[in-house]
Design a protein around this motif. Structure first.
Motif, mmCIF file in Angstrom:
data_model
loop_
_atom_site.group_PDB
_atom_site.id
_atom_site.type_symbol
_atom_site.label_atom_id
_atom_site.label_comp_id
_atom_site.label_asym_id
_atom_site.label_seq_id
_atom_site.Cartn_x
_atom_site.Cartn_y
_atom_site.Cartn_z
ATOM 1 N N ALA A 1 -5.670 -29.668 -20.524
ATOM 2 C CA ALA A 1 -6.322 -29.304 -19.404
ATOM 3 C C ALA A 1 -7.947 -28.621 -19.722
ATOM 4 N N GLU A 2 -8.645 -28.899 -18.862
ATOM 5 C CA GLU A 2 -9.912 -28.208 -18.925
ATOM 6 C C GLU A 2 -10.504 -27.702 -17.526
ATOM 7 N N PHE A 3 -11.001 -26.560 -17.503
ATOM 8 C CA PHE A 3 -11.337 -26.098 -16.126
ATOM 9 C C PHE A 3 -12.332 -24.923 -16.371
ATOM 10 N N ASP A 4 -13.210 -24.718 -15.150
ATOM 11 C CA ASP A 4 -14.233 -23.780 -14.840
ATOM 12 C C ASP A 4 -13.607 -22.661 -14.785
ATOM 13 N N THR A 5 -13.801 -21.713 -15.753
ATOM 14 C CA THR A 5 -13.118 -20.246 -15.258
ATOM 15 C C THR A 5 -13.257 -19.426 -14.177
ATOM 16 N N ARG A 6 -14.472 -19.864 -13.363
ATOM 17 C CA ARG A 6 -15.012 -19.151 -12.162
ATOM 18 C C ARG A 6 -13.786 -19.644 -11.216
ATOM 19 N N LEU A 7 -13.106 -20.485 -11.450
ATOM 20 C CA LEU A 7 -11.909 -20.923 -10.405
ATOM 21 C C LEU A 7 -10.810 -19.877 -10.674
ATOM 22 N N PRO A 8 -10.301 -19.277 -9.900
ATOM 23 C CA PRO A 8 -9.195 -18.372 -10.043
ATOM 24 C C PRO A 8 -8.085 -19.077 -10.792
ATOM 25 N N HIS A 9 -7.740 -18.684 -11.819
ATOM 26 C CA HIS A 9 -6.544 -19.215 -12.593
ATOM 27 C C HIS A 9 -5.645 -18.311 -13.385
ATOM 28 N N TRP A 10 -4.430 -18.718 -13.965
ATOM 29 C CA TRP A 10 -3.370 -18.043 -14.617
ATOM 30 C C TRP A 10 -2.832 -18.965 -15.386
ATOM 31 N N PHE A 11 -2.362 -18.926 -16.671
ATOM 32 C CA PHE A 11 -1.326 -19.741 -17.286
ATOM 33 C C PHE A 11 -0.462 -18.882 -17.870
ATOM 34 N N GLY A 12 0.767 -19.446 -18.343
ATOM 35 C CA GLY A 12 1.794 -19.107 -18.965
ATOM 36 C C GLY A 12 2.832 -20.024 -19.041
ATOM 37 N N PRO A 13 4.064 -19.705 -19.685
ATOM 38 C CA PRO A 13 5.003 -20.275 -19.993
ATOM 39 C C PRO A 13 5.778 -20.832 -18.650
#
Length: 197
Positions: free
Chosen positions: A153-165
């Motif tokens: 996946a690729e994304f602009d980090t100015r968008l609200p984001h979170w990632f984890g298991p």
């Protein structure tokens, strides 16, 4: 390499060519016949009266049967291994894969499952994630995406984001992060191998 170092390397090419030719017991005439370079050009090249060019160095490397970098005295390549110590950041273990500070940083991440809120954050940059093992949950603005091993996946980090298991097992992934918003591009296979444009 700065301009002075570049000039030093070029200045050393001529003497190196002469030494190599003499060590092999080859005359300028014989070298001229095997390379197609005139005797006068070879002589000026060895004396420093003519700058080395790729068009001159390639046939000389072939005639002497040496790598091109040996003719120009290219510096030895350093140890390419990255010996970075893992860093523990809460539920995450990060192993830096790039040594130089700069616009683009690469990490191997191991994310342990945790309970609690999944707080989305924003910051400048662009991120690319590639899952090595496990399942990754990515919350991106109002989207909730699950990625498995081999997915990216690729994304602009100015968008609200979170990632984890995505489950009860850790997830391992590669992360490429560019603070200036550089986009990463990955091609799975060269064009023409079963792909249609």
């Amino acid at each position: 390499m700065n301009d002075n170092a570049y000039e030093r390397v070029l200045a050393e090419v001529g003497p190196r060519l002469r030494r190599l030719r003499q060590e092999r017991g080859v005359t300028l005439t014989a070298l001229s016949e095997s390379t197609g370079i005139s005797v006068s050009t070879l002589s000026r090249l060895e004396s420093g009266g003519r700058k080395a060019t790729l068009e001159l160095l390639l046939p000389l490397a072939q005639a002497h049967q040496v790598p091109l970098d040996e003719l120009v005295g290219a510096p030895e390549v350093g140890d390419p291994r990255v010996r970075a110590a893992p860093m523990r950041l809460g539920d995450r273990t990060a192993v830096p894969l790039t040594r130089q500070p700069g616009a683009l940083q690469a990490f191997k991440l191991i994310l342990d499952p945790v309970g609690g809120p999944r707080e989305q954050r924003t910051h400048e940059g662009y991120e690319w994630l590639y899952v090595l093992s496990g399942r990754l949950r990515l919350l991106l603005a109002d989207r909730d995406v699950e990625l498995r091993a081999g997915e990216a996946a690729e994304f602009d980090t100015r968008l609200p984001h979170w990632f984890g298991p995505a489950g009860d097992e850790p997830v391992e992934l590669l992360s490429l992060f560019g603070r200036q918003g550089e986009r990463m591009h990955v091609r799975a296979r060269p064009r023409g191998q079963g792909q249609s444009d």
